[in-house]
Structure formats: C-alpha cells, structure tokens
Design an enzyme around this catalytic site. Structure first.
Site, PDB file in Angstrom:
ATOM      1  N   GLU A 129       0.842  -1.205   0.000  1.00 21.21           N
ATOM      2  CA  GLU A 129       0.000   0.000   0.000  1.00 21.21           C
ATOM      3  C   GLU A 129       0.873   1.249   0.000  1.00 21.21           C
ATOM      4  O   GLU A 129       0.451   2.318  -0.420  1.00 21.21           O
ATOM      5  CB  GLU A 129      -0.899   0.028   1.240  1.00 21.21           C
ATOM      6  CG  GLU A 129      -1.955  -1.061   1.258  1.00 21.21           C
ATOM      7  CD  GLU A 129      -2.586  -1.250   2.636  1.00 21.21           C
ATOM      8  OE1 GLU A 129      -3.623  -1.888   2.707  1.00 21.21           O
ATOM      9  OE2 GLU A 129      -2.036  -0.768   3.645  1.00 21.21           O
ATOM     10  N   ASP A 163     -12.438  -6.661  -0.350  1.00 23.14           N
ATOM     11  CA  ASP A 163     -13.204  -7.902  -0.209  1.00 23.14           C
ATOM     12  C   ASP A 163     -14.500  -7.586   0.523  1.00 23.14           C
ATOM     13  O   ASP A 163     -14.693  -6.469   1.001  1.00 23.14           O
ATOM     14  CB  ASP A 163     -12.379  -8.936   0.579  1.00 23.14           C
ATOM     15  CG  ASP A 163     -12.026  -8.422   1.971  1.00 23.14           C
ATOM     16  OD1 ASP A 163     -12.819  -8.653   2.892  1.00 23.14           O
ATOM     17  OD2 ASP A 163     -10.985  -7.752   2.140  1.00 23.14           O
TER      18      ASP A 163
HETATM   19  N1  ADE Z   1      -8.787  -5.507   5.600  1.00 19.31           N
HETATM   20  C1  ADE Z   1      -9.160  -5.837   4.352  1.00 19.31           C
HETATM   21  N2  ADE Z   1     -10.122  -6.792   4.370  1.00 19.31           N
HETATM   22  C2  ADE Z   1     -10.360  -7.060   5.672  1.00 19.31           C
HETATM   23  C3  ADE Z   1     -11.211  -7.968   6.339  1.00 19.31           C
HETATM   24  N3  ADE Z   1     -12.003  -8.782   5.648  1.00 19.31           N
HETATM   25  N4  ADE Z   1     -11.183  -7.997   7.696  1.00 19.31           N
HETATM   26  C4  ADE Z   1     -10.366  -7.169   8.377  1.00 19.31           C
HETATM   27  N5  ADE Z   1      -9.520  -6.317   7.797  1.00 19.31           N
HETATM   28  C5  ADE Z   1      -9.523  -6.254   6.462  1.00 19.31           C
END
Ligand code: ADE
Length: 250
Positions: free
Chosen positions: A13, A217
């Site tokens: 990042e 996600d």
């Molecule tokens: N960062 C990116 N995706 C995540 C997730 N599913 N749970 C916690 N932190 C995250």
C-alpha cells in the site's frame, strides 16, 4: 516545519507513495522505518502501522512523539460490510468504532472506557479535503481487472468504519458482527484492523486525523482470495492517485 504523516498498513500500500517522496531520509524507531521527505513542497513522513490495533497505536505514538506531525492521513484496504459497499469501492471514514471493545457490564458494549463514547471522530476539515482528493484521484485512474472481471467504476462512500484485531473472512462472522453493532446503534460501512487505534492516539494528542480505505473484499469466505494481488494492483495505485491529489489541495 510541521509535517503531514501518511500511514499505511502494508508495504504494497505504501510503495507507490514512497516513489513520490523527494529527498527521502530513512529513520528507524521502535522497530519501524519512517521515511521523511517532501512531496509538492509539503514536509511528509511515511510509515507503516503494521497490522492490528496495538501495532498501529505504537506506530502512531512514535510518529507523533518523534516527528513534528500536525496531521495524520491513513490509506489502506478494508472489507466491505454495508449494503452496496463493493470490491473496488472507496470508503472515506467519518468516524470509527472498535468492534472488539467490550468492557461490559462495567461500560456499555463497544464504549471505550474513560473515553465516554464508542465513537472516535475524524477531523472534519481534513476529511473533507481527503474526500475531494478521492473524487479527483479516482477520476484519473483507469478501470481495474480483478478476479477475472473488470471492476465497476468505484463508488465513494463516507461513514463509520469498524476496526478490530480480526481479519473477517467468514460471511456468518461478518453478519453476526454487523447485527451486533447495529443492535447497539452502529452501522459500519467497512471493517479493518488499525483505523480506530490510529484515531484514538490522534485524539489523545489532539492531532487531526483522516482515513481512506479501498474495499478489497466483502469480509466473507472469499475475503483472502487474491488479497495481495488486489493491494498491489488496485489499492496501491488508488492510494498514490488520492494522496497525489491531496498534496495539491493542502
Ligand atoms: N482488511 C481488508 N479486508 C479485511 C477484512 N475482511 N477484515 C479485516 N480487515 C480487512
């Protein structure tokens, strides 16, 4: 010279941001690397929070104590939780809640003891600038191909983000977390692992804080699939475009 801090959780990042830093100088503290330099004539320090709330609090405390930081901006990824918050969208945080804070029955569930509230609020002016930077930055980046398909044009959301020491990767767990938070009156758009900790340290020091998260996600059973690829191919370029715009607005 007062310094703007830009925090990210993961090296992928941060790498695009690091490439933009003029006269970078490496400073080691608390087992962390801080990169001091200039960007668009602004004094800037870049650092990684590492992953989780304690690591993020350590980085932020060190940053504020050791560098003359007057503003902190976080850029990273998060899991989408709110309805309509999809992969490739962007969330600009207005405030944070810690989904794993529970000192009940001494305090209400989620309330931060001795803070008097569950909510940590971002700086209104810096957040407004960051939102403008996101809108301008995203207009300049192309569409991205991810998991075999083109991502739709990113929608920008603003609102509450939940943080806690858990990578949420089961749909049932995400549903439970969301319904528990909603029962207490909190409706997070996204979940991640550092923002509330950075917000709490910035609050304690009186340093303005703003945060932006690209949705990698949906915090469900496929949350881990292609996570690294998403960070490198989508979130990294977004962060570079957004922070580049922010530098022109400050
Ligand atoms: N960062 C990116 N995706 C995540 C997730 N599913 N749970 C916690 N932190 C995250």
């Amino acid at each position: 010279m007062r310094t703007l801090a830009i925090l990210s959780a993961l090296p992928d990042e941060q790498s695009g941001l690091l490439q933009q830093l003029e006269q970078p100088e490496r400073v080691q503290r608390a087992g962390r690397t801080f990169w001091r330099g200039h960007w668009h004539a602004h004094a800037v320090v870049l650092a990684l929070t590492k992953i989780g709330k304690v690591a993020a609090a350590t980085t932020t405390t060190t940053l504020i104590e050791a560098f003359d930081v007057d503003r902190v901006v976080f850029t990273g990824v998060a899991g989408g939780m709110g309805a309509g918050v999809g992969v490739g969208d962007v969330v600009v945080a207005q405030n944070f809640v810690q989904h794993d804070m529970d000192a009940s029955p001494l305090f209400a569930r989620y309330e931060i003891p001795e803070h008097g509230s569950a909510i940590l609020t971002c700086d209104v002016q810096l957040t407004a600038l960051l939102l403008r930077a996101v809108q301008a930055g995203l207009a300049g980046v192309g569409r991205h191909f991810h998991q075999g398909q083109w991502l739709p044009a990113a929608t920008v959301h603003t609102g509450l983000v939940a943080s806690g020491d858990q990578f949420v990767s089961e749909a049932a767990a995400a549903r439970q977390m969301l319904s528990d938070l909603q029962a207490a009156g909190f409706s997070p758009l996204a979940v991640e692992m550092e923002g509330a900790a950075v917000a709490q340290v910035c609050h304690d020091y009186g340093v303005p804080f703003a945060a932006v998260r690209t949705i990698s996600d949906r915090a469900d059973d496929s949350a881990h699939a292609d996570f690294s690829a998403f960070v490198t191919q989508v979130a990294g370029p977004y962060a570079r475009a957004v922070i580049g715009q922010l530098m022109t607005l400050l």
